[in-house]
Write an enzyme that holds these catalytic residues in place. Structure first.
Site, PDB file in Angstrom:
ATOM      1  N   ASP A   1      52.098  29.468  52.625  1.00 10.30           N
ATOM      2  CA  ASP A   1      53.553  30.518  52.706  1.00 10.30           C
ATOM      3  C   ASP A   1      53.243  31.203  54.094  1.00 10.30           C
ATOM      4  OD1 ASP A   1      52.960  29.845  49.822  1.00 10.30           O
ATOM      5  OD2 ASP A   1      53.148  31.826  49.204  1.00 10.30           O
ATOM      6  N   GLU A  16      58.505  33.794  42.811  1.00 10.98           N
ATOM      7  CA  GLU A  16      57.703  33.963  43.426  1.00 10.98           C
ATOM      8  C   GLU A  16      58.110  34.677  44.832  1.00 10.98           C
ATOM      9  OE1 GLU A  16      53.385  32.228  42.738  1.00 10.98           O
ATOM     10  OE2 GLU A  16      54.750  30.772  43.285  1.00 10.98           O
TER      11      GLU A  16
HETATM   12  C1  FRU Z   1      52.913  31.180  46.768  1.00 14.30           C
HETATM   13  C2  FRU Z   1      51.937  31.330  46.227  1.00 14.30           C
HETATM   14  C3  FRU Z   1      52.391  32.744  46.428  1.00 14.30           C
HETATM   15  C4  FRU Z   1      50.329  33.605  46.833  1.00 14.30           C
HETATM   16  C5  FRU Z   1      50.510  32.382  47.308  1.00 14.30           C
HETATM   17  C6  FRU Z   1      48.559  31.522  47.138  1.00 14.30           C
HETATM   18  O1  FRU Z   1      53.422  29.731  47.335  1.00 14.30           O
HETATM   19  O2  FRU Z   1      51.807  31.056  44.702  1.00 14.30           O
HETATM   20  O3  FRU Z   1      53.291  33.303  45.543  1.00 14.30           O
HETATM   21  O4  FRU Z   1      50.445  34.688  46.903  1.00 14.30           O
HETATM   22  O5  FRU Z   1      51.193  30.612  46.948  1.00 14.30           O
HETATM   23  O6  FRU Z   1      47.819  30.666  47.848  1.00 14.30           O
END
Ligand code: FRU
Length: 426
Positions: free
Chosen positions: A50, A272
């Site tokens: 991310d 997300e």
């Molecule tokens: C999306 C996610 C986010 C979270 C992160 C954790 O890729 O699930 O929601 O912050 O990955 O690694």
């Protein structure tokens, strides 16, 4: 609560319904081109997933002393990719051209909340830097837990590097918890009936009227015995929402929970990294979601989904009728994830990270195997090509791609040939 309440519940939230989601399908407008590994990834010592860019208050990517800056969740690339969430560490990278990125280092050395840090956003305001993040787990916990709180690190600055090269993002940071779920609008961990609850991914947003908000990923409480989803208990476990908090004074350190903008009760568990693009009075709300977080009976995809409304509080309608804007090809269904869209002239530019890919094992039957067996997956662990998306009212169409991790600023024209920029390195 929505679900069966129809598109606009009494508290103003919109709904992504099973009827909308029943129309989800890959077609020529929404499948991104296949991704091949770049010659040079972002940093060969790191898994990177991310990612978000340092933004000015108006939401556009900031430029500081000639550099643009991204923050990302990272771990050592020695780890099996599935383990990375358990040790996620925020690092920053900088670039003069938005194509080639240098590793700046860790954002925080000490004092951060949680046992690891998950996604968020970063605000550049008058020289000050505010980093909103998810504090996952508890500091010093013996066993990994999945509690999630929305945290802020303030007091940071960004300045030219010591040797006149690059930029340095520095503290001292002051960390605090900004928001926790209230149990009414937003599900608490103890109320969760299915997969782990979510309360994460804060996204700073300043509206055109100057009002200041945080968007975040959450879930709508659905008590046992509820009549949501026609009383179907299995469907009720899928209750993702896009949460909202408002700063009464515009102070970027002080937020109060408001009712969610939208939820997906009976449809999907995880909406997300919610974020907004506002264009000529239309509010475009985007989220990422997974194939495996759709409720029984709904066939969805790892994809960027979008909704549009005439005002911040809705009523949001899914783009393209069903919501899907950008997905992965059928023979690489997990090749990218965690998309972020921003406005660039007539187009939207969409960044993401290069996730699991395996061109030899294309069918959905193999997906379960891929997910089970870490050794069998191939993990990108770097930035994906930026995707160019055309937006016409409430309809979208993929136009082309730029290079891996390319982040153009507003003043930089895009190539006339939509695929001409595709060979830039990460
Ligand atoms: C999306 C996610 C986010 C979270 C992160 C954790 O890729 O699930 O929601 O912050 O990955 O690694």
């Amino acid at each position: 609560m929505s679900g069966d309440d129809g598109p606009n519940a009494p508290d103003g939230r919109s709904a992504w319904t099973r009827d909308h989601a029943a129309e989800l399908r890959r077609d020529e407008t929404n499948v991104a081109p296949i991704i091949y590994p770049p010659a040079d990834g972002l940093d060969e010592d790191l898994h990177v997933w991310d990612t978000w860019w340092l933004r000015d208050r108006d939401g556009s990517p900031a430029e500081v002393d000639g550099y643009r800056v991204i923050l990302a969740l990272t771990s050592s690339s020695d780890l099996l990719p599935g383990k990375r969430h358990d040790v996620a560490t925020l690092r920053y990278f900088y670039s003069t051209d938005g194509k080639f990125w240098e590793t700046g280092g860790r954002v925080f050395e000490t004092g951060m909340l949680g046992s690891r840090q998950w996604a968020g956003s970063a605000l550049h305001d008058d020289g000050d830097v505010y980093v909103y993040y998810t504090a996952a787990g508890e500091a010093d916990e013996a066993d990994l837990s999945y509690s999630q709180r929305i945290a802020l690190a303030e007091g940071g600055t960004i300045s030219p590097g010591d040797d006149g090269d690059g930029v340095e993002l520095d503290g001292p940071w002051e960390h605090s918890v900004l928001l926790e779920p209230d149990g009414e609008w937003y599900e608490r961990e103890a109320q969760s009936r299915g997969m782990t609850y979510t309360f994460r991914d804060p996204w700073f947003f300043e509206d055109e009227d100057g009002e200041t908000y945080l968007l975040f990923e959450a879930n709508t409480p659905v008590p046992e015995g509820s009549d949501a989803c026609g009383g179907d208990a299995a469907q009720q476990e899928f209750n993702g929402s896009v949460g909202l908090a408002h700063s009464p004074t515009g102070d970027p350190t002080d937020f109060e929970l408001r009712p969610p903008l939208l939820d997906a009760v009976c449809v999907n568990q995880e909406l997300e990294r919610p974020h907004l693009v506002v264009r000529e009075g239309t509010y475009y709300l985007f989220v990422s979601s997974h194939h495996h977080t759709f409720a029984p009976g709904v066939e969805g995809y790892d994809a960027l989904y979008g909704f549009a409304a005439d005002g911040l509080r809705g009523e949001y309608e899914p783009l393209n009728g069903h919501g899907m804007v950008l997905t992965n090809p059928a023979n690489a269904p997990f090749q990218a994830y965690s998309w972020l869209a921003y406005d660039h002239g007539d187009e939207l530019l969409v960044t993401s990270f290069f996730n699991y890919f395996d061109y030899d094992r294309p069918s959905m039957d193999d997906v379960a195997l891929l997910l089970e067996d870490e050794q069998m997956r191939r993990f990108g662990g770097t930035l994906a090509p930026t995707v160019r998306v055309g937006l016409d009212g409430r309809e979208t169409r993929i136009l082309g791609t730029l290079g891996h991790g390319h982040l153009p600023l507003a003043r930089e024209a895009l190539p006339a040939d939509p695929f001409a920029g595709a060979d830039g390195a990460g």
